[in-house]
Scaffold this motif. Structure first.
Motif, short mmCIF file in Angstrom:
data_model
loop_
_atom_site.label_atom_id
_atom_site.label_comp_id
_atom_site.label_asym_id
_atom_site.label_seq_id
_atom_site.Cartn_x
_atom_site.Cartn_y
_atom_site.Cartn_z
N HIS A 1 0.59 -1.21 -0.27
CA HIS A 1 0.11 -0.23 0.32
C HIS A 1 0.97 1.27 -0.11
N PRO A 2 0.71 2.09 -0.73
CA PRO A 2 1.30 3.56 -1.15
C PRO A 2 1.20 3.80 0.62
N ALA A 3 0.47 4.16 1.02
CA ALA A 3 0.68 4.57 2.61
C ALA A 3 1.56 4.59 3.39
N HIS A 4 2.26 3.12 3.33
CA HIS A 4 3.35 2.79 4.47
C HIS A 4 4.37 1.70 3.51
N GLY B 1 2.32 3.47 -6.77
CA GLY B 1 1.44 4.30 -6.36
C GLY B 1 0.05 4.84 -6.64
N GLY B 2 0.07 3.86 -7.45
CA GLY B 2 -1.11 4.26 -8.75
C GLY B 2 -1.69 2.67 -8.49
N VAL B 3 -2.89 3.01 -9.86
CA VAL B 3 -4.06 1.66 -9.26
C VAL B 3 -3.92 0.29 -10.92
N ALA B 4 -2.58 1.12 -11.91
CA ALA B 4 -2.10 0.31 -12.70
C ALA B 4 -1.87 -0.72 -12.96
N VAL B 5 -0.66 -1.08 -11.76
CA VAL B 5 -0.01 -2.12 -11.58
C VAL B 5 -0.66 -3.04 -10.59
N GLY B 6 -1.99 -2.51 -10.00
CA GLY B 6 -2.81 -3.27 -9.42
C GLY B 6 -4.22 -4.20 -10.34
N GLY B 7 -4.05 -3.30 -11.42
CA GLY B 7 -4.69 -3.91 -12.37
C GLY B 7 -4.18 -4.81 -13.20
N ALA B 8 -3.26 -5.15 -13.33
CA ALA B 8 -2.06 -5.79 -14.38
C ALA B 8 -1.75 -7.30 -13.76
N LEU B 9 -1.94 -6.68 -11.85
CA LEU B 9 -1.28 -7.97 -11.35
C LEU B 9 -2.46 -8.71 -11.11
N VAL B 10 -3.66 -8.06 -10.97
CA VAL B 10 -5.14 -9.03 -10.53
C VAL B 10 -5.06 -10.38 -12.33
N GLN B 11 -5.27 -8.84 -13.18
CA GLN B 11 -5.22 -9.89 -14.85
C GLN B 11 -4.16 -10.54 -14.99
N ASN B 12 -3.24 -10.54 -14.54
CA ASN B 12 -2.05 -11.32 -14.95
C ASN B 12 -2.77 -13.22 -14.48
N ALA B 13 -2.44 -13.79 -15.60
CA ALA B 13 -2.79 -15.36 -16.32
C ALA B 13 -1.89 -16.04 -14.70
N PHE B 14 -1.16 -15.85 -14.64
CA PHE B 14 0.01 -16.72 -13.13
C PHE B 14 -0.59 -16.62 -11.73
N ILE B 15 -1.93 -15.34 -11.93
CA ILE B 15 -2.55 -15.23 -10.60
C ILE B 15 -3.57 -15.77 -10.71
N THR C 1 -8.37 -5.42 0.71
CA THR C 1 -8.80 -5.20 2.42
C THR C 1 -8.81 -3.45 2.11
N GLY C 2 -10.20 -3.19 2.03
CA GLY C 2 -10.01 -1.88 1.23
C GLY C 2 -11.50 -1.51 1.17
N SER C 3 -11.88 -0.23 0.26
CA SER C 3 -12.73 0.51 0.11
C SER C 3 -13.71 -0.66 -0.87
N LEU C 4 -15.52 -0.35 -0.56
CA LEU C 4 -16.12 -1.34 -1.64
C LEU C 4 -15.99 -0.89 -2.69
N ARG C 5 -15.42 0.80 -2.93
CA ARG C 5 -15.53 1.40 -4.41
C ARG C 5 -14.23 0.24 -5.22
N GLY C 6 -12.96 0.43 -4.25
CA GLY C 6 -12.02 -0.25 -4.80
C GLY C 6 -12.11 -1.96 -5.46
N GLY C 7 -12.67 -2.22 -3.72
CA GLY C 7 -12.87 -3.67 -4.05
C GLY C 7 -13.57 -3.69 -4.94
N ARG C 8 -14.83 -3.32 -5.34
CA ARG C 8 -15.82 -3.54 -6.64
C ARG C 8 -15.12 -3.70 -8.08
#
Length: 397
Positions: A116-119, A150-164, A170-177
């Motif tokens: 998380h970019p907060a810590h 610090g952004g959303v691009a890497v998170g999106g790429a991680l979720v869409q990676n075929a190996f994952i 853990t976070g907001s309803l909007r981010g989780g959705r």
């Protein structure tokens, strides 16, 4: 051994983690030291699960080369990588080496953590501790990975990676959705495990409100403002039935919250979102302001509002989480209205019932609704915090 070695490495760097965690988050040293103990306790719990054999994910059937009429080959179930997203409000217990990471490693899954970019500093120290444990046991590098961004691009790429093959968030309803939708939109959809935003409603039954309403009010005020209200399980809404007992509860809660001092919020973004949520609640025409605290820069004290059950059901904006020290007392015409309000709520992490034995009949009508709305239902307590135990559920319905 790996989970236990991670525990040893985190404890070795305890003072350093506390120092940098305090500077990043504004949390006091005692809170971070306690959270570090919780983090290592989670790791030990899962390690003990493995030692006890109290798990189901590891399956191995040894070869039977001499079996008749046909031999059997060696059979193994192999787990695939899991992506874990660290939380903003718990830099240790729900982040790099938190519960999702511990659970995935205990199940035999490689883990890729999105820090998380907060810590970033404390996250990296813990990641280095995990890597030191991995190296000490000679495990492959792919067992654990840590990604900073610090952004959303890497998170999106991680979720869409075929190996994952699964995602823990853990976070907001909007981010989780958003992440859930990415998981579902993949050519091969994968499971999403989310611990998301929640208002954690409290329902005060009539006899409990009459016999100990002022005591509950003080406890609620303390729970509402713990950690500047930055617990996903903070009870943001209290529902009471109209009458003198409700007024006594409101008076005591108001007095308790007026005395709170400002606390530092975790990030600039959280502080800004808190102010926006406060303004959203205060702008509702039926809402009355009872306590108007302060919210300047990253420092915030308590805000308290009052609304009627009819207006609350009519305006869903009041049922949305405001992450910070803000509470709403919803006054219903009578206890019979509680069921309708409960049905209108979205999924929750927790729901709480305050009741005396004389309230059993009313509670019996409400609980079947709540147990389908919330991950866990509490009685005569406050939901802030999560016990680390086998029977604990920390998620939605």
């Amino acid at each position: 051994m790996f989970l236990e070695r991670i525990t040893d490495e985190i404890e070795k760097h305890g003072a350093e983690i506390t120092e940098i965690g305090c500077s990043e988050t504004g949390l006091p040293a005692g809170r971070l030291e306690g959270e570090r103990g919780r983090t290592t306790g989670q790791l030990r719990l899962f390690a003990q699960h493995i030692r006890d054999g109290a798990y189901l994910a590891y399956r191995h059937d040894a070869a039977l080369p001499d079996r008749q009429p046909l031999p059997r080959p060696d059979l193994k179930m192999v787990q695939r990588p899991v992506a874990v997203f660290g939380a903003s409000n718990f830099p240790l217990a729900f982040s790099t080496a938190g519960g999702d990471t511990a659970a995935a490693l205990a199940a035999g899954c490689p883990v890729v953590v999105k820090g998380h970019p907060a810590h970033p500093g404390s996250g990296e120290i813990v990641a280095e501790a995990i890597d030191a444990a991995r190296q000490g046991l000679g495990l492959r590098p792919g067992v654990f990975s840590f990604v900073q961004d610090g952004g959303v691009a890497v998170g999106g790429a991680l979720v869409q990676n075929a190996f994952i093959k699964a995602v823990g968030f853990t976070g907001s309803l909007r981010g989780g959705r958003a992440l859930f939708d990415l998981c579902a939109a993949r050519d091969e959809p994968i499971p999403f495990f989310g611990e998301l935003g929640s208002v954690n409603p409290m329902f005060l039954m009539p006899e409990a409100l009459k016999s100990r309403g002022t005591e509950i009010a003080r406890g609620w005020a303390a729970s509402l403002t713990m950690g500047a209200g930055q617990f996903r399980t903070y009870p943001g809404i209290a529902l009471v039935s109209d009458g003198p007992d409700a007024e006594a509860f409101i008076h005591e809660a108001t007095a308790a919250l007026q005395d709170t001092t400002p606390q530092t919020m975790l990030t600039d973004g959280i502080a800004q979102a808190f102010c926006e949520g406060r303004d959203r609640v205060a702008s509702v025409s039926e809402v009355t302001t009872l306590v108007s605290g302060t919210a300047e820069n990253r420092d915030a004290s308590a805000f308290l509002y009052r609304d009627s059950a009819i207006a609350f059901e009519a305006d869903p904006v009041l049922a949305h989480e405001v992450f910070g020290p803000l509470g709403v007392v919803v006054v219903a015409e009578d206890v019979g209205a509680f069921a309708s309000i409960a049905r209108a709520l979205e999924g929750q992490l927790t729901a709480t019932v305050h009741m005396d034995i004389e309230d059993t009949e009313h509670a019996a009508k409400l609980v079947p609704i709540l147990e389908r709305k919330a991950g866990r239902v509490l009685f005569n307590g406050f939901p802030t915090g999560v016990e680390v135990a086998d029977s604990m559920v920390h998620g939605g319905p």
